[in-house]
Design a protein around this motif. Sequence first.
Motif, PDB file in Angstrom:
ATOM      1  N   PHE A 167       0.827  -1.207   0.000  1.00 19.71           N
ATOM      2  CA  PHE A 167       0.000   0.000   0.000  1.00 19.71           C
ATOM      3  C   PHE A 167       0.863   1.260   0.000  1.00 19.71           C
ATOM      4  CE2 PHE A 167       0.741  -0.601   4.525  1.00 19.71           C
ATOM      5  CZ  PHE A 167       0.807   0.682   5.028  1.00 19.71           C
ATOM      6  N   VAL A 168       0.356   2.266  -0.693  1.00  9.55           N
ATOM      7  CA  VAL A 168       1.075   3.535  -0.796  1.00  9.55           C
ATOM      8  C   VAL A 168       0.250   4.697  -0.242  1.00  9.55           C
ATOM      9  CG1 VAL A 168       2.451   2.831  -2.778  1.00  9.55           C
ATOM     10  CG2 VAL A 168       0.209   3.853  -3.167  1.00  9.55           C
ATOM     11  N   GLY A 169      -1.020   4.466  -0.014  1.00  8.00           N
ATOM     12  CA  GLY A 169      -1.875   5.536   0.492  1.00  8.00           C
ATOM     13  C   GLY A 169      -1.933   5.532   2.009  1.00  8.00           C
ATOM     14  N   PRO A 170      -2.519   6.585   2.593  1.00  9.96           N
ATOM     15  CA  PRO A 170      -2.697   6.633   4.043  1.00  9.96           C
ATOM     16  C   PRO A 170      -3.590   5.490   4.526  1.00  9.96           C
ATOM     17  CG  PRO A 170      -3.112   8.781   3.043  1.00  9.96           C
ATOM     18  CD  PRO A 170      -3.034   7.794   1.928  1.00  9.96           C
ATOM     19  N   SER A 171      -3.421   5.093   5.772  1.00  8.78           N
ATOM     20  CA  SER A 171      -4.282   4.085   6.389  1.00  8.78           C
ATOM     21  C   SER A 171      -5.416   4.784   7.140  1.00  8.78           C
ATOM     22  CB  SER A 171      -3.483   3.187   7.323  1.00  8.78           C
ATOM     23  OG  SER A 171      -2.773   3.954   8.278  1.00  8.78           O
ATOM     24  N   VAL A 172      -6.536   4.079   7.255  1.00 10.32           N
ATOM     25  CA  VAL A 172      -7.767   4.687   7.768  1.00 10.32           C
ATOM     26  C   VAL A 172      -8.371   3.799   8.846  1.00 10.32           C
ATOM     27  CG1 VAL A 172     -10.079   5.514   7.148  1.00 10.32           C
ATOM     28  CG2 VAL A 172      -8.205   5.697   5.504  1.00 10.32           C
ATOM     29  N   TYR A 173      -8.930   4.436   9.880  1.00  7.08           N
ATOM     30  CA  TYR A 173      -9.714   3.737  10.903  1.00  7.08           C
ATOM     31  C   TYR A 173     -11.059   4.449  11.029  1.00  7.08           C
ATOM     32  CZ  TYR A 173     -11.371   2.125  15.446  1.00  7.08           C
ATOM     33  OH  TYR A 173     -12.136   1.600  16.456  1.00  7.08           O
ATOM     34  N   ILE A 174     -12.154   3.685  10.962  1.00  7.32           N
ATOM     35  CA  ILE A 174     -13.505   4.238  11.078  1.00  7.32           C
ATOM     36  C   ILE A 174     -14.280   3.405  12.088  1.00  7.32           C
ATOM     37  CG2 ILE A 174     -15.646   4.801   9.867  1.00  7.32           C
ATOM     38  CD1 ILE A 174     -14.036   4.938   7.272  1.00  7.32           C
ATOM     39  N   GLN A 175     -14.877   4.065  13.081  1.00  6.88           N
ATOM     40  CA  GLN A 175     -15.699   3.347  14.050  1.00  6.88           C
ATOM     41  C   GLN A 175     -17.050   4.030  14.198  1.00  6.88           C
ATOM     42  OE1 GLN A 175     -13.505   3.523  17.834  1.00  6.88           O
ATOM     43  NE2 GLN A 175     -14.825   5.179  18.546  1.00  6.88           N
ATOM     44  N   ALA A 176     -18.025   3.256  14.715  1.00  2.03           N
ATOM     45  CA  ALA A 176     -19.380   3.776  14.895  1.00  2.03           C
ATOM     46  C   ALA A 176     -19.995   3.206  16.162  1.00  2.03           C
ATOM     47  CB  ALA A 176     -20.257   3.403  13.695  1.00  2.03           C
ATOM     48  N   ASN A 177     -20.962   3.968  16.707  1.00  2.00           N
ATOM     49  CA  ASN A 177     -21.825   3.479  17.792  1.00  2.00           C
ATOM     50  C   ASN A 177     -21.096   3.376  19.127  1.00  2.00           C
ATOM     51  OD1 ASN A 177     -24.456   0.899  17.661  1.00  2.00           O
ATOM     52  ND2 ASN A 177     -24.329   2.808  18.804  1.00  2.00           N
ATOM     53  N   ALA A 225      -6.993   2.524  16.349  1.00  2.00           N
ATOM     54  CA  ALA A 225      -6.964   3.855  15.739  1.00  2.00           C
ATOM     55  C   ALA A 225      -5.546   4.391  15.623  1.00  2.00           C
ATOM     56  CB  ALA A 225      -7.828   4.814  16.551  1.00  2.00           C
ATOM     57  N   HIS A 226      -4.687   4.097  16.586  1.00  2.00           N
ATOM     58  CA  HIS A 226      -3.312   4.608  16.558  1.00  2.00           C
ATOM     59  C   HIS A 226      -2.501   4.023  15.398  1.00  2.00           C
ATOM     60  CE1 HIS A 226      -2.994   7.381  19.770  1.00  2.00           C
ATOM     61  NE2 HIS A 226      -3.107   6.528  20.756  1.00  2.00           N
ATOM     62  N   GLN A 227      -2.985   2.960  14.808  1.00  2.00           N
ATOM     63  CA  GLN A 227      -2.266   2.370  13.683  1.00  2.00           C
ATOM     64  C   GLN A 227      -2.624   3.036  12.357  1.00  2.00           C
ATOM     65  OE1 GLN A 227      -2.263  -2.066  13.955  1.00  2.00           O
ATOM     66  NE2 GLN A 227      -3.189  -1.744  15.968  1.00  2.00           N
ATOM     67  N   ALA A 228      -3.551   4.011  12.399  1.00  2.00           N
ATOM     68  CA  ALA A 228      -4.037   4.661  11.175  1.00  2.00           C
ATOM     69  C   ALA A 228      -3.530   6.090  11.085  1.00  2.00           C
ATOM     70  CB  ALA A 228      -5.558   4.642  11.149  1.00  2.00           C
ATOM     71  N   ASP A 229      -3.551   6.625   9.869  1.00  2.00           N
ATOM     72  CA  ASP A 229      -3.228   8.024   9.625  1.00  2.00           C
ATOM     73  C   ASP A 229      -4.463   8.915   9.711  1.00  2.00           C
ATOM     74  OD1 ASP A 229      -0.423   7.491   8.901  1.00  2.00           O
ATOM     75  OD2 ASP A 229      -1.280   6.556   7.107  1.00  2.00           O
ATOM     76  N   LEU A 230      -5.593   8.376   9.295  1.00  2.00           N
ATOM     77  CA  LEU A 230      -6.850   9.119   9.257  1.00  2.00           C
ATOM     78  C   LEU A 230      -7.881   8.383  10.096  1.00  2.00           C
ATOM     79  CD1 LEU A 230      -6.926   9.676   5.373  1.00  2.00           C
ATOM     80  CD2 LEU A 230      -5.842  11.140   7.102  1.00  2.00           C
ATOM     81  N   VAL A 231      -8.569   9.095  10.982  1.00  2.00           N
ATOM     82  CA  VAL A 231      -9.519   8.478  11.902  1.00  2.00           C
ATOM     83  C   VAL A 231     -10.859   9.199  11.791  1.00  2.00           C
ATOM     84  CG1 VAL A 231     -10.059   8.018  14.324  1.00  2.00           C
ATOM     85  CG2 VAL A 231      -7.704   7.746  13.492  1.00  2.00           C
ATOM     86  N   LEU A 232     -11.930   8.423  11.601  1.00  2.00           N
ATOM     87  CA  LEU A 232     -13.289   8.948  11.577  1.00  2.00           C
ATOM     88  C   LEU A 232     -14.103   8.250  12.652  1.00  2.00           C
ATOM     89  CD1 LEU A 232     -14.041   8.967   7.726  1.00  2.00           C
ATOM     90  CD2 LEU A 232     -12.989  10.768   9.105  1.00  2.00           C
ATOM     91  N   PHE A 241       3.482  14.177   9.353  1.00  2.00           N
ATOM     92  CA  PHE A 241       2.313  14.655  10.066  1.00  2.00           C
ATOM     93  C   PHE A 241       1.046  14.584   9.234  1.00  2.00           C
ATOM     94  CE2 PHE A 241       4.492  15.718  13.748  1.00  2.00           C
ATOM     95  CZ  PHE A 241       5.687  16.340  13.431  1.00  2.00           C
ATOM     96  N   ASN A 242       0.968  13.651   8.333  1.00  2.00           N
ATOM     97  CA  ASN A 242      -0.252  13.478   7.541  1.00  2.00           C
ATOM     98  C   ASN A 242      -1.285  12.719   8.378  1.00  2.00           C
ATOM     99  OD1 ASN A 242      -2.042  13.512   5.436  1.00  2.00           O
ATOM    100  ND2 ASN A 242      -1.132  11.763   4.390  1.00  2.00           N
ATOM    101  N   LYS A 243      -1.674  13.343   9.501  1.00  2.00           N
ATOM    102  CA  LYS A 243      -2.606  12.737  10.447  1.00  2.00           C
ATOM    103  C   LYS A 243      -3.811  13.644  10.608  1.00  2.00           C
ATOM    104  CE  LYS A 243       0.678   9.725  11.429  1.00  2.00           C
ATOM    105  NZ  LYS A 243       0.620   8.320  11.023  1.00  2.00           N
ATOM    106  N   GLU A 244      -5.001  13.093  10.421  1.00  2.00           N
ATOM    107  CA  GLU A 244      -6.226  13.850  10.626  1.00  2.00           C
ATOM    108  C   GLU A 244      -7.257  12.958  11.309  1.00  2.00           C
ATOM    109  OE1 GLU A 244      -5.877  16.851   6.751  1.00  2.00           O
ATOM    110  OE2 GLU A 244      -7.541  15.422   6.870  1.00  2.00           O
ATOM    111  N   SER A 245      -8.045  13.561  12.186  1.00  2.00           N
ATOM    112  CA  SER A 245      -9.109  12.829  12.879  1.00  2.00           C
ATOM    113  C   SER A 245     -10.343  13.718  12.964  1.00  2.00           C
ATOM    114  CB  SER A 245      -8.663  12.433  14.294  1.00  2.00           C
ATOM    115  OG  SER A 245      -7.483  11.671  14.266  1.00  2.00           O
ATOM    116  N   PHE A 246     -11.509  13.114  12.786  1.00  2.00           N
ATOM    117  CA  PHE A 246     -12.763  13.860  12.782  1.00  2.00           C
ATOM    118  C   PHE A 246     -13.834  13.089  13.551  1.00  2.00           C
ATOM    119  CE2 PHE A 246     -10.492  14.623   8.857  1.00  2.00           C
ATOM    120  CZ  PHE A 246     -10.487  16.004   8.728  1.00  2.00           C
ATOM    121  N   THR A 247     -14.699  13.818  14.217  1.00  2.00           N
ATOM    122  CA  THR A 247     -15.961  13.260  14.688  1.00  2.00           C
ATOM    123  C   THR A 247     -17.024  13.663  13.676  1.00  2.00           C
ATOM    124  OG1 THR A 247     -15.340  13.320  17.016  1.00  2.00           O
ATOM    125  CG2 THR A 247     -17.686  13.258  16.506  1.00  2.00           C
TER     126      THR A 247
END
Length: 383
Positions: A36-46, A168-175, A245-251
């Motif tokens: 993989f060459v793109g950022p990694s992502v973590y998404i959780q719900a509920n 989540a800490h293993q990802a670059d982008l967190v939703l 620092f390509n790290k972003e997180s959002f609610t």
Amino acid sequence: MSNSKNIFNKTVMPVGEMASGAKLTVPVYSYKTDGFVGPSVYIQANMHGAEVQGNAVIFQLLELLKDCNIKGNITLVPYANPVACNHKNGEYTLGRFDPITGVNWNRMYHFDESVIAPFADKFIDATDGDIQQQFKQLMLNEIEQKLEHNIFGLTTGQRIAYQLQRLAHQADLVLDLHTGPISSKHLYCPEYAQASASYFDIPHTILIPNDFDGAMDEATFCPWWYLQQAYEAKGRTFEMGQGIFNKESFTVELGSQEQIDLDVAHQDAMGILSYLQYKGVIDAPNYQPQEMTRYACYLKDYKALYSPMGGMVDYLANFGEPLAAGEPLARILRMDNYGDGDPLHYVALDHPVLPILHFASASVNQGTELYKVFSKFFELNAE
């Protein structure tokens, strides 16, 4: 399930045990991409029990990702908090607070600011890649220490939160997918990541300071922000959003609680894929943000309006439509005043606001939170 480069996997993660010995588990879905060459992502719900629309959005994301060229690893976790999901009282789900401790389920994540300065001292001359690898490992070690080496143990909520945070800490982008009581769609966005907000199909953005207050989004972006500040204090500069620092997180607030709408969830999923396309996680140019007027305000200007009296509330103000000064947000019915007083009381503010959400019930006590509004708002322009 996708092209030959992508490996789809489902696991079940234990997050606790009930008094009967029954295990509490959550499902974990992932796409792993060879080379993989793109950022990694973590998404959780509920994480909050009544906030169920995010599960439908994860379902739709999994369906849509089958046909995507995925360039980065993606992990998706619905039903993130099985205790809250099952915390029912009659027809209502009460799972916003841990019933034992009273703490908000989304305020139990971990970040210890004291580890930042020593790390920056130790790795002041390291390469960008080494800094990223070593700091990610430090964050994971911190969580592992909490989970496995805490002699006094953890609360149920902490144990759930830390195991989610380890993913989540293993990802670059967190939703982190949430909803309000009766609510419009809105986004909690770090101030430094404002440019990304226009790539979600969400009309309202709350710009939050780069500070930690216990929530998942803060727990995953604040460490990297604080690390940047520590390096800059020592004369080494980085541009946030690039390099290490390509790290972003959002609610991501998906509307109202206690209901799902699979058709709306499909639209929500496409909006998330628009953001992932922008960040290079997927190669799917057909996912682009919708044209819409997007409004924003800073967290300090996101205000709660509390009821001046008890009574039955008729909520009048429409979400997402600027409300002029003096125009009523609500009217409160007081039948006890009928015949010898004024049974209707109007609630208004002396300056323009943008209503975002309101209380779920028409029956309120004095001091109940009626609305949340953007008190000072502005249009959010695309990058």
